[in-house]
Design a protein around this motif. Structure first.
Motif, PDB file in Angstrom:
ATOM      1  N   ARG A 288       1.048  -1.440  -0.710  1.00 46.71           N
ATOM      2  CA  ARG A 288      -0.402  -0.250  -0.159  1.00 46.71           C
ATOM      3  C   ARG A 288       0.880   0.813   0.470  1.00 46.71           C
ATOM      4  N   GLU A 289       2.141   1.095   0.717  1.00 47.86           N
ATOM      5  CA  GLU A 289       3.273   2.484   1.025  1.00 47.86           C
ATOM      6  C   GLU A 289       3.451   2.605  -0.974  1.00 47.86           C
ATOM      7  N   MET A 290       4.136   1.502  -1.374  1.00 49.76           N
ATOM      8  CA  MET A 290       4.432   1.414  -2.939  1.00 49.76           C
ATOM      9  C   MET A 290       3.132   2.433  -3.401  1.00 49.76           C
ATOM     10  N   ASN A 291       1.666   2.207  -2.543  1.00 44.79           N
ATOM     11  CA  ASN A 291       1.195   2.670  -4.449  1.00 44.79           C
ATOM     12  C   ASN A 291       0.432   1.905  -5.018  1.00 44.79           C
ATOM     13  N   MET A 292       0.755   0.143  -5.057  1.00 45.01           N
ATOM     14  CA  MET A 292       0.690  -0.982  -5.771  1.00 45.01           C
ATOM     15  C   MET A 292      -0.346  -1.598  -5.527  1.00 45.01           C
ATOM     16  N   TRP A 293      -1.287  -2.054  -6.704  1.00 46.23           N
ATOM     17  CA  TRP A 293      -1.968  -2.774  -6.893  1.00 46.23           C
ATOM     18  C   TRP A 293      -1.913  -4.158  -6.886  1.00 46.23           C
ATOM     19  N   VAL A 294      -2.603  -5.058  -6.617  1.00 50.44           N
ATOM     20  CA  VAL A 294      -2.306  -6.634  -7.078  1.00 50.44           C
ATOM     21  C   VAL A 294      -3.308  -7.012  -7.871  1.00 50.44           C
ATOM     22  N   ALA A 295      -3.802  -7.609  -9.067  1.00 50.88           N
ATOM     23  CA  ALA A 295      -4.392  -8.219 -10.089  1.00 50.88           C
ATOM     24  C   ALA A 295      -4.109  -9.659 -10.551  1.00 50.88           C
ATOM     25  N   CYS A 296      -4.498 -10.510 -10.167  1.00 49.32           N
ATOM     26  CA  CYS A 296      -4.616 -12.051  -9.846  1.00 49.32           C
ATOM     27  C   CYS A 296      -5.307 -12.578 -11.642  1.00 49.32           C
ATOM     28  N   VAL A 297      -4.520 -13.633 -12.024  1.00 46.61           N
ATOM     29  CA  VAL A 297      -5.429 -13.730 -13.197  1.00 46.61           C
ATOM     30  C   VAL A 297      -5.377 -15.525 -13.143  1.00 46.61           C
ATOM     31  N   PRO A 298      -6.640 -15.615 -12.807  1.00 50.00           N
ATOM     32  CA  PRO A 298      -6.507 -17.325 -12.770  1.00 50.00           C
ATOM     33  C   PRO A 298      -5.869 -18.095 -14.038  1.00 50.00           C
TER      34      PRO A 298
ATOM     35  N   GLN B  18     -11.340 -20.174 -11.907  1.00 52.34           N
ATOM     36  CA  GLN B  18     -11.378 -18.865 -10.902  1.00 52.34           C
ATOM     37  C   GLN B  18     -11.880 -17.775 -11.336  1.00 52.34           C
ATOM     38  N   PRO B  19     -12.725 -16.510 -10.627  1.00 52.70           N
ATOM     39  CA  PRO B  19     -12.614 -15.149 -10.891  1.00 52.70           C
ATOM     40  C   PRO B  19     -11.227 -14.874 -10.596  1.00 52.70           C
ATOM     41  N   ALA B  20     -10.782 -13.882 -11.606  1.00 53.01           N
ATOM     42  CA  ALA B  20      -9.964 -12.206 -11.567  1.00 53.01           C
ATOM     43  C   ALA B  20     -10.142 -11.973 -10.025  1.00 53.01           C
ATOM     44  N   LEU B  21      -8.442 -11.465  -9.697  1.00 52.56           N
ATOM     45  CA  LEU B  21      -9.071 -10.863  -8.456  1.00 52.56           C
ATOM     46  C   LEU B  21      -7.986  -9.184  -8.167  1.00 52.56           C
ATOM     47  N   LEU B  22      -9.002  -8.565  -7.777  1.00 53.92           N
ATOM     48  CA  LEU B  22      -8.194  -7.423  -7.435  1.00 53.92           C
ATOM     49  C   LEU B  22      -8.105  -6.811  -6.497  1.00 53.92           C
ATOM     50  N   ASN B  23      -6.944  -6.903  -5.830  1.00 58.96           N
ATOM     51  CA  ASN B  23      -6.590  -6.494  -4.282  1.00 58.96           C
ATOM     52  C   ASN B  23      -6.823  -7.682  -3.257  1.00 58.96           C
ATOM     53  N   GLY B  24      -7.152  -8.930  -3.205  1.00 60.38           N
ATOM     54  CA  GLY B  24      -7.678  -9.692  -2.995  1.00 60.38           C
ATOM     55  C   GLY B  24      -9.597  -9.866  -2.917  1.00 60.38           C
ATOM     56  N   ARG B  25     -10.077  -9.303  -3.977  1.00 60.40           N
ATOM     57  CA  ARG B  25     -11.077  -9.016  -3.757  1.00 60.40           C
ATOM     58  C   ARG B  25     -11.736  -9.640  -4.609  1.00 60.40           C
ATOM     59  N   PRO B  26     -12.438 -10.215  -5.856  1.00 62.88           N
ATOM     60  CA  PRO B  26     -13.253 -10.669  -7.441  1.00 62.88           C
ATOM     61  C   PRO B  26     -13.187  -9.290  -7.375  1.00 62.88           C
ATOM     62  N   THR B  27     -13.236  -9.157  -8.632  1.00 63.72           N
ATOM     63  CA  THR B  27     -13.498  -8.334 -10.406  1.00 63.72           C
ATOM     64  C   THR B  27     -14.161  -8.485 -11.485  1.00 63.72           C
ATOM     65  N   ASP B  28     -14.091  -8.210 -12.126  1.00 64.32           N
ATOM     66  CA  ASP B  28     -14.675  -8.582 -13.239  1.00 64.32           C
ATOM     67  C   ASP B  28     -13.215  -7.521 -14.609  1.00 64.32           C
ATOM     68  N   LEU B  29     -12.235  -8.258 -14.274  1.00 61.01           N
ATOM     69  CA  LEU B  29     -10.729  -7.980 -15.077  1.00 61.01           C
ATOM     70  C   LEU B  29     -11.046  -8.622 -16.142  1.00 61.01           C
ATOM     71  N   PRO B  30     -10.402  -7.592 -17.288  1.00 59.21           N
ATOM     72  CA  PRO B  30     -10.517  -7.991 -18.734  1.00 59.21           C
ATOM     73  C   PRO B  30      -9.660  -9.360 -19.048  1.00 59.21           C
ATOM     74  N   VAL B  31      -9.137 -10.312 -17.990  1.00 58.14           N
ATOM     75  CA  VAL B  31      -8.443 -11.318 -18.192  1.00 58.14           C
ATOM     76  C   VAL B  31      -7.885 -11.480 -19.465  1.00 58.14           C
ATOM     77  N   ALA B  32      -8.458 -11.654 -20.985  1.00 62.03           N
ATOM     78  CA  ALA B  32      -7.842 -12.058 -21.469  1.00 62.03           C
ATOM     79  C   ALA B  32      -7.161 -11.209 -22.289  1.00 62.03           C
ATOM     80  N   GLU B  33      -7.357  -9.765 -22.062  1.00 58.67           N
ATOM     81  CA  GLU B  33      -6.979  -8.515 -22.517  1.00 58.67           C
ATOM     82  C   GLU B  33      -5.448  -8.846 -22.224  1.00 58.67           C
ATOM     83  N   LEU B  34      -5.567  -8.411 -20.466  1.00 56.67           N
ATOM     84  CA  LEU B  34      -4.189  -8.890 -19.549  1.00 56.67           C
ATOM     85  C   LEU B  34      -3.183  -9.817 -20.150  1.00 56.67           C
TER      86      LEU B  34
END
Length: 140
Positions: A58-68, A72-88
């Motif tokens: 958080r101090e580095m102003n960083m977000w973490v996106a998990c693309v399974p 499984q659903p994609a996560l942004l900062n540990g929360r399920p979210t609708d990320l554009p997985v294919a595009e990523l």
């Protein structure tokens, strides 16, 4: 898109679609994208490494996106979210679909760290420090 990917590979620049994608997800933040493999062991290990000191992220102003890779659903900062997985995957996984990979993007959407195994918070901080991506010119 193949031509843009080839140009990006040669010049080291991110294709325009990827820049827009990163901007939509994390304007003014660093982004760690974790392309998770289907085995799960590396996923668990990486999550544990990042949980050790979540305040540092958080101090580095960083977000973490998990693309399974396993449906499984994609996560942004540990929360399920609708990320554009294919595009990523297309923009940043270098054609390694289904393989574990960690990619750190700076504020401009440029790759400043790529690893085929789990990374520590210290490695992320070192990459940010080497590129000056934590400068005060970007919003916190």
């Amino acid at each position: 898109m193949v031509l843009q990917s080839l140009i990006a590979e040669i010049t080291g620049q991110v294709p325009p679609q990827a820049e827009k994608l990163v901007e939509q997800i994390t304007t003014g933040r660093l982004l760690v994208v974790i392309f998770e493999d289907t085995a799960g062991a590396l996923r668990v290990w990486q999550n544990e490494l990042l949980k050790i000191n979540g305040d540092a992220i958080r101090e580095m102003n960083m977000w973490v996106a998990c693309v399974p890779a396993d449906g499984q659903p994609a996560l942004l900062n540990g929360r399920p979210t609708d990320l554009p997985v294919a595009e990523l995957r297309q923009a940043f996984s270098e054609g390694m679909s289904g393989a574990f990979q960690v990619v750190l993007l700076n504020f401009d959407g440029e790759v400043i760290l790529r690893a085929n195994g789990p990374v520590t918070i210290e490695q992320l901080a070192d990459a940010v420090g080497r590129t000056g991506s934590a400068s005060d010119t970007h919003p916190r």
